[in-house]
Design a protein around this motif. Structure first.
Motif, short mmCIF file in Angstrom:
data_model
loop_
_atom_site.label_atom_id
_atom_site.label_comp_id
_atom_site.label_asym_id
_atom_site.label_seq_id
_atom_site.Cartn_x
_atom_site.Cartn_y
_atom_site.Cartn_z
N GLY A 79 -15.03 -8.06 7.98
CA GLY A 79 -14.85 -8.84 9.19
C GLY A 79 -13.50 -8.70 9.84
N GLU A 80 -12.68 -7.73 9.39
CA GLU A 80 -11.32 -7.60 9.92
C GLU A 80 -10.97 -6.12 10.08
N ASP A 81 -11.11 -5.62 11.30
CA ASP A 81 -10.95 -4.18 11.55
C ASP A 81 -9.49 -3.74 11.64
N LYS A 82 -8.56 -4.68 11.57
CA LYS A 82 -7.14 -4.32 11.63
C LYS A 82 -6.52 -4.24 10.23
N PHE A 83 -7.36 -4.39 9.21
CA PHE A 83 -6.87 -4.41 7.84
C PHE A 83 -7.59 -3.38 6.98
N ILE A 84 -6.97 -3.04 5.84
CA ILE A 84 -7.63 -2.25 4.81
C ILE A 84 -7.50 -3.01 3.49
N ARG A 85 -8.43 -2.72 2.56
CA ARG A 85 -8.35 -3.32 1.23
C ARG A 85 -7.97 -2.24 0.24
N ILE A 86 -6.90 -2.50 -0.52
CA ILE A 86 -6.45 -1.57 -1.56
C ILE A 86 -6.64 -2.25 -2.90
N SER A 87 -7.37 -1.62 -3.78
CA SER A 87 -7.60 -2.18 -5.11
C SER A 87 -6.46 -1.78 -6.05
N PHE A 88 -6.00 -2.75 -6.85
CA PHE A 88 -5.03 -2.40 -7.89
C PHE A 88 -5.67 -2.52 -9.27
N ALA A 89 -6.98 -2.21 -9.32
CA ALA A 89 -7.69 -2.16 -10.61
C ALA A 89 -7.63 -0.75 -11.18
N SER A 90 -6.45 -0.17 -11.14
CA SER A 90 -6.21 1.18 -11.67
C SER A 90 -4.88 1.18 -12.41
N ALA A 91 -4.67 2.19 -13.23
CA ALA A 91 -3.42 2.30 -13.98
C ALA A 91 -2.23 2.37 -13.03
N ILE A 92 -1.07 1.92 -13.50
CA ILE A 92 0.11 1.85 -12.64
C ILE A 92 0.51 3.23 -12.11
N ASN A 93 0.39 4.26 -12.93
CA ASN A 93 0.76 5.60 -12.44
C ASN A 93 -0.15 6.04 -11.30
N VAL A 94 -1.41 5.65 -11.36
CA VAL A 94 -2.36 5.96 -10.28
C VAL A 94 -1.99 5.17 -9.02
N ILE A 95 -1.67 3.90 -9.21
CA ILE A 95 -1.26 3.05 -8.09
C ILE A 95 -0.01 3.60 -7.41
N GLU A 96 0.97 3.99 -8.20
CA GLU A 96 2.21 4.53 -7.65
C GLU A 96 1.94 5.82 -6.87
N LYS A 97 1.13 6.67 -7.44
CA LYS A 97 0.79 7.95 -6.78
C LYS A 97 0.09 7.69 -5.45
N GLY A 98 -0.88 6.78 -5.48
CA GLY A 98 -1.62 6.48 -4.27
C GLY A 98 -0.76 5.82 -3.21
N ALA A 99 0.08 4.87 -3.63
CA ALA A 99 0.96 4.17 -2.68
C ALA A 99 1.94 5.13 -2.03
N ASP A 100 2.48 6.05 -2.80
CA ASP A 100 3.43 7.03 -2.25
C ASP A 100 2.75 7.94 -1.23
N ARG A 101 1.50 8.31 -1.52
CA ARG A 101 0.74 9.14 -0.56
C ARG A 101 0.46 8.36 0.73
N ILE A 102 0.11 7.09 0.59
CA ILE A 102 -0.16 6.25 1.76
C ILE A 102 1.09 6.17 2.63
N LYS A 103 2.22 5.91 2.00
CA LYS A 103 3.48 5.79 2.73
C LYS A 103 3.82 7.10 3.45
N SER A 104 3.69 8.21 2.74
CA SER A 104 3.99 9.51 3.34
C SER A 104 3.07 9.82 4.51
N TRP A 105 1.80 9.49 4.35
CA TRP A 105 0.81 9.78 5.40
C TRP A 105 1.06 8.93 6.63
N ILE A 106 1.32 7.64 6.43
CA ILE A 106 1.56 6.75 7.58
C ILE A 106 2.82 7.15 8.32
#
Length: 389
Positions: free
Chosen positions: A358-385
């Motif tokens: 119900g909110e098209d201006k937001f995204i949902r990011i799950s942190f139900a993954s290992a910390i190294n996976v979260i860090e890798k994904g977050a760094d990619r998101i930051k670089s891409w944006i």
């Protein structure tokens, strides 16, 4: 073939679609980081798995009562009494094939054509669709980041009509991790009592709480609260048993009686082996498991927030429960679906668009993954944006 309007109005699950596409890309040999999962990455505790293996070897592979085995319902009854201060009889508890199935059953039983069910935004994407499948109308109440995505009593009262049958309350919530305090629940209860409407309380994330917050069951606030509340819970999130498909509902015995009848014609009964495993889960002393996993989720949340906090185009809502980060990406100039699809294709990170919530201006990011996976994904998101024009 012409299909019924209620079927044609149902939207497919974007969460499953994104996850399926990400997994397909992994099979193609691509380096993909999945931060979309709606399930814990932890394994089911061994004691639970062993109980299921024993049930198979003992031949507990036949039909059970449609409402679930007596022993499992008794275990649920004891759990609700001990942990939630709620005292139910066995015929007020029905076990189903996951909490989603419990919710589906409830709407099928309580809703008539033209009824309205209030859904608080941002909402779990299946709520409105299940209401529509029951022939009723979902009535959405908007909230905002400014008020921490909590519904105000004045806004809620404005949405209640003579057609209102129930309100869905999800605390902690998916996708934003909103947790309602006891006094806030009491205000909602008082209004529902005045307007004589049901409360459907989805408490599936009750054990995943952060920052010292504690879970409160709205049905435990008073005798009237219990009578007008239908509690929904299950073993999926807390016990890392998503694939076992066991959920349950507890409430007024007349409603539960009709749910049993409906379920008997739909699925007969929940899986016999999964019921044994769930009974073991509820009866075992797993407090250390809960606290260890809860603490790990909180640590992951904080790592993810820290990693994303330096992105100017992203505004983060800090969750008090569950395992999702709901982020405002409106400054990127992209809608949530375009953002999510491009991020997956261009940077190899899977997140869920906010549109189905119900909110098209937001995204949902799950942190139900290992910390190294979260860090890798977050760094990619930051670089891409930062690379967006």
């Amino acid at each position: 073939m012409k299909f019924p309007k209620k079927i044609e109005s149902i939207k497919p699950s974007d969460t499953l679609d994104i996850t399926a596409r990400a997994k397909a890309m992994i099979k193609e040999g691509k380096d993909i980081v999945i931060l979309a999962a709606g399930e814990p990455d932890f394994d089911t505790p061994d004691i639970i798995k062993e109980s299921a293996i024993k049930a198979i070897k003992d031949g507990f592979t036949k039909y059970t009562p449609s409402a679930g085995t007596v022993s499992l319902r008794e275990a649920i009854r004891q759990k609700l009494k001990k942990e939630n201060n709620l005292d139910y009889e066995l015929d007020e508890i029905v076990v189903s094939n996951g909490a989603k199935h419990s919710l589906y059953n409830i709407f099928q039983v309580i809703c008539q054509e033209g009824d309205e069910v209030i859904v608080i935004h941002p909402y779990w994407l299946s709520y409105p669709e299940m209401v529509k499948l029951a022939g009723a109308k979902p009535v959405i109440i908007k909230t905002s980041l400014k008020n921490n995505f909590k519904v105000s009593i004045s806004d809620l009262e404005k949405k209640i009509t003579k057609k209102t049958k129930a309100i869905i309350l999800n605390s902690p919530s998916n996708p934003a991790g909103v947790v309602y305090a006891k006094e806030e629940l009491r205000s909602i209860l008082d209004l529902c009592a005045r307007k004589d409407i049901l409360i459907i309380s989805d408490e599936i994330y009750e054990k995943i709480m952060f920052d010292g917050n504690t879970h409160n069951s709205i049905g435990a606030l008073s005798t009237d609260a219990k009578k007008r509340t239908i509690l929904v819970n299950g073993v999926s999130k807390s016990y890392a048993m998503t694939g076992w498909r066991i959920g349950y509902a507890a409430g007024d015995k007349d409603i539960m009686k009709r749910i049993v009848i409906a379920q008997s014609h739909a699925t007969s009964n929940p899986c016999s082996i999964s019921q044994v495993a769930s009974e073991c889960a509820l009866k075992s002393d797993l407090n250390n498991f809960f606290e260890e996993k809860r603490a790990e989720f909180e640590k992951r949340r904080d790592v993810l927030i820290s990693r994303l906090s330096g992105i100017d185009a992203v505004k983060i809502f800090k969750p008090s429960g569950a395992f999702y980060l709901f982020c405002d990406i409106s400054k990127t100039g992209l809608d949530s679906v375009t953002f999510s699809k491009r991020l997956l294709e261009e940077k190899g990170v899977a997140v869920i668009p906010g549109l189905p919530f119900g909110e098209d201006k937001f995204i949902r990011i799950s942190f139900a993954s290992a910390i190294n996976v979260i860090e890798k994904g977050a760094d990619r998101i930051k670089s891409w944006i930062e690379g967006l024009k």
